[in-house]
Design a protein around this motif. Structure first.
Motif, short mmCIF file in Angstrom:
data_model
loop_
_atom_site.label_atom_id
_atom_site.label_comp_id
_atom_site.label_asym_id
_atom_site.label_seq_id
_atom_site.Cartn_x
_atom_site.Cartn_y
_atom_site.Cartn_z
N HIS A 7 0.84 -1.20 0.00
CA HIS A 7 0.00 0.00 0.00
C HIS A 7 0.87 1.24 0.00
O HIS A 7 2.07 1.19 0.26
N PHE A 8 0.24 2.34 -0.29
CA PHE A 8 0.85 3.66 -0.25
C PHE A 8 0.05 4.49 0.74
O PHE A 8 -1.18 4.41 0.77
N LEU A 57 -3.98 -0.81 -2.75
CA LEU A 57 -4.40 0.02 -1.63
C LEU A 57 -3.68 1.37 -1.55
O LEU A 57 -2.46 1.45 -1.56
N LEU A 58 -4.48 2.44 -1.45
CA LEU A 58 -3.99 3.78 -1.11
C LEU A 58 -4.64 4.16 0.20
O LEU A 58 -5.87 4.11 0.32
N THR A 59 -3.87 4.54 1.17
CA THR A 59 -4.43 4.91 2.45
C THR A 59 -4.07 6.36 2.77
O THR A 59 -3.03 6.87 2.32
N PHE A 60 -4.94 7.02 3.54
CA PHE A 60 -4.72 8.42 3.88
C PHE A 60 -4.97 8.67 5.35
O PHE A 60 -6.01 8.28 5.90
N LEU A 61 -4.00 9.33 5.97
CA LEU A 61 -4.16 9.84 7.33
C LEU A 61 -4.82 11.20 7.21
O LEU A 61 -4.37 12.04 6.43
N VAL A 62 -5.88 11.42 7.96
CA VAL A 62 -6.64 12.67 7.86
C VAL A 62 -6.15 13.64 8.93
O VAL A 62 -6.40 13.44 10.11
N ARG A 143 0.69 1.09 -9.82
CA ARG A 143 1.76 0.86 -10.77
C ARG A 143 3.11 1.05 -10.10
O ARG A 143 4.07 0.33 -10.41
N GLY A 144 3.18 2.02 -9.16
CA GLY A 144 4.45 2.22 -8.48
C GLY A 144 4.51 3.54 -7.74
O GLY A 144 3.51 4.24 -7.57
N VAL A 145 5.70 3.86 -7.27
CA VAL A 145 5.95 5.11 -6.57
C VAL A 145 7.29 5.67 -7.04
O VAL A 145 8.11 4.96 -7.63
N THR A 146 7.50 6.95 -6.75
CA THR A 146 8.78 7.61 -7.02
C THR A 146 9.38 8.04 -5.69
O THR A 146 8.69 8.63 -4.85
N LEU A 147 10.66 7.72 -5.50
CA LEU A 147 11.38 8.10 -4.28
C LEU A 147 12.39 9.18 -4.60
O LEU A 147 13.09 9.11 -5.62
N LEU A 148 12.47 10.20 -3.74
CA LEU A 148 13.48 11.24 -3.86
C LEU A 148 14.60 10.95 -2.86
O LEU A 148 14.35 10.84 -1.66
N VAL A 200 1.75 15.53 1.04
CA VAL A 200 3.08 14.90 1.00
C VAL A 200 2.92 13.46 1.48
O VAL A 200 2.34 13.21 2.54
N PRO A 201 3.42 12.48 0.72
CA PRO A 201 3.28 11.08 1.13
C PRO A 201 3.95 10.81 2.48
O PRO A 201 4.94 11.46 2.84
N ASP A 202 3.40 9.85 3.19
CA ASP A 202 3.99 9.44 4.46
C ASP A 202 4.96 8.28 4.26
O ASP A 202 6.08 8.31 4.75
N HIS A 203 4.51 7.23 3.54
CA HIS A 203 5.39 6.08 3.32
C HIS A 203 4.82 5.18 2.24
O HIS A 203 3.68 5.34 1.80
N VAL A 204 5.63 4.21 1.84
CA VAL A 204 5.18 3.14 0.96
C VAL A 204 5.46 1.82 1.67
O VAL A 204 6.47 1.69 2.38
N ALA A 205 4.54 0.88 1.54
CA ALA A 205 4.68 -0.43 2.18
C ALA A 205 4.83 -1.51 1.11
O ALA A 205 4.12 -1.50 0.10
N PHE A 206 5.74 -2.43 1.35
CA PHE A 206 5.96 -3.55 0.45
C PHE A 206 5.35 -4.82 1.02
O PHE A 206 5.17 -4.96 2.24
N ARG A 207 5.05 -5.76 0.15
CA ARG A 207 4.32 -6.96 0.54
C ARG A 207 5.22 -8.00 1.19
O ARG A 207 6.29 -8.33 0.68
#
Length: 506
Positions: A7-8, A57-62, A143-148, A200-207
């Motif tokens: 998830h992201f 899955l895309l999750t959001f902290l409110v 599809r994916g994410v981009t990391l800086l 701003v994204p918080d994190h990405v999770a891998f399976r």
């Protein structure tokens, strides 16, 4: 081997706009709504396919009314969703019609890409992929994410732990690929660091296939740096930061989103974490509410103060306007207010003054010296807020009651005296007189319940507060409770009984 993104997670400052974008515009399913596991007073929404499958899955902290974060080194910067290649033009047309900021279409790594911005400014890329995508063009998976990162080689090497291998390269971007998706590593040496916040994204999770895999991963990282493992009910996960400081998660596929809801009922119930079960009712009163597409909604109005509504299932027409104490926020008094008036609509308001990061209703010149000009100006702004709320939300002015605690009660008492036409029914919990020169206003027709604490070291003589109110003709019910400054059960009982006397029909 199980691999790919689980998830992201991003951050939103406007839950309704977030739902409208991800469910209403993109067509994702809301598969879970829950109080946050790290902070139960923070709503957490999870979108995905209709089954809530890992990888969709895309999750959001409110963080309601939070400031915009800053994109920079050490974070995820973009998330991408897979759509049919031939649908990119249709998505472009839809985005233009909806007024959604966009860039493109363009091609990246030979794939068609349309960049969109969600309501918080988060970049969501729609990437054309021709494999196992629904015919209705709805995004079905990440599809994916981009990391800086300013440590591109180290970040790339770190990702191999999660099943990614080096793929093509395009300029400063190195693509890493798993069996199902990609991670683009963008080298940005010399760029500013990231700052958490909305958009701003918080994190990405891998399976992770199972709990044993999480344990093994943690053992393999014992010399890398700190790790944390948490049971999030729907998955067990490990948190770690890569060499550039990017927050990454390793989450199990199970138990999954259907552990507490049937597949056809996903996303319908607000859940609370097991460790907060005893606070479930309070959290339901505090957490922001929203409407899914097609449901009746309460459109937010632009008013001078940040505010939040909580509407019961069977409202009785009464509205309690809540003013928090020092350091509180618009949700703090909702649990006690819900106990006082189970069927009332609750309108929590956030004070605009701050002191060392704490929310207040007016500035202080010293511990016992209040900024009189600020009290007057904020009371005038509050008057405009109440007028806007009554008109904009269609509230019944005759069934409006104000409740303030501590600093909120101090401000509310001042507002009663400065604008008696606005506040005519009020409950003051642990309040004092903040005005140096009470105006002597005509307060006939005003009803006020004052609850003081017998052992309250912060409160002065209650008569300094009630005398000018009574002199103006207000009906004052002053009661002393066997407590200090803190709120107790007697506050609920006394307030509820007073309301029943004021509104005989309750």
């Amino acid at each position: 081997m199980t691999s790919g993104i689980h998830h992201f997670t991003g951050i939103t400052a406007n839950v309704q706009a977030n739902v409208d974008f991800y469910v209403g515009f993109l067509g994702l399913a809301l598969v879970k709504r829950t109080a946050g596991f790290a902070d139960a007073e923070q709503l957490h929404l999870i979108y995905g396919d209709r089954q809530g499958s890992p990888g969709s899955l895309l999750t959001f902290l409110v963080w309601e009314a939070a400031g915009r974060g800053r994109t920079g080194i050490g974070q995820v910067s973009e998330v991408s969703l897979a759509v049919p290649s031939a649908s990119i033009g249709d998505w472009l047309t839809r985005a233009l019609a909806a007024g959604i900021p966009l860039e493109g279409p363009s091609r990246e790594f030979e794939e068609p890409v349309l960049r969109l911005k969600d309501p918080d400014g988060l970049i969501v890329k729609l990437v054309g992929i021709d494999a196992a995508i629904p015919a209705d063009n709805t995004p079905s998976r990440l599809r994916g994410v981009t990391l800086l990162t300013d440590k591109a080689m180290e970040t790339a090497q770190f990702l191999t732990r999660f099943g990614y291998s080096q793929g093509a390269r395009d300029g400063l971007t190195q693509r890493m690929a798993s069996e199902t998706d990609i991670v683009d590593i963008r080298e940005v040496t010399g760029f500013v660091p990231s700052v958490p916040g909305a958009g701003v994204p918080d994190h990405v999770a891998f399976r992770a296939p199972d709990v044993d895999a999480v344990r093994s991963m943690r053992l393999s990282l014992k010399d890398h740096g700190p790790t944390e493992v948490h049971d999030r009910k729907y998955f067990l996960s490990l948190y770690v930061r890569d060499p550039a400081g990017i927050l990454l998660e390793y989450a199990t596929d199970g138990p999954g989103m259907t552990i507490d809801e049937a597949p056809e009922e996903l996303g319908q119930t607000l859940f609370t974490p097991p460790h907060d079960a005893d606070r479930a009712e309070d959290l339901r009163a505090m957490l922001p509410q929203f409407a899914l597409p097609g449901e009746d909604r309460f459109p937010a109005r632009e008013l001078p103060f940040i505010h939040r509504f909580n509407r019961p299932k069977s409202p009785d027409g009464l509205t309690l306007v809540l003013l928090h104490g020092t350091g509180g926020n618009e949700a703090d008094l909702m649990p006690i207010a819900r106990r006082i008036a189970p069927h009332a609509t609750l309108l929590g308001v956030r004070g605009r003054a701050t002191e060392e990061g704490s929310n207040r209703w007016f500035r202080r010149a010293g511990a016992d010296t209040f900024d009189q000009a600020d009290i007057h100006s904020e009371a005038e702004a509050f008057r405009a807020f109440v007028e806007g709320a009554v008109n904009g939300y269609g509230l019944d002015r005759n069934r409006l009651v104000f409740l303030g605690y501590s600093n909120g009660a101090n401000f509310l008492a001042a507002a009663i005296q400065l604008h008696p036409d606005v506040v005519q029914r009020a409950i003051l919990l642990r309040g004092i007189q903040a005005l140096e020169n009470p105006p002597g206003a005509d307060l006939s027709g005003t009803n006020v319940l004052v609850l003081t604490g017998r052992d309250d070291v912060y409160a002065r003589d209650a008569k300094a507060l009630t005398t000018p109110l009574e002199a103006g003709g207000a009906d004052i019910d002053l009661r002393e409770l066997p407590t200090g400054h803190e709120l107790v059960a007697a506050d609920i009982t006394e307030s509820a009984q007073w309301l029943q006397r004021i509104f005989k029909s309750l």
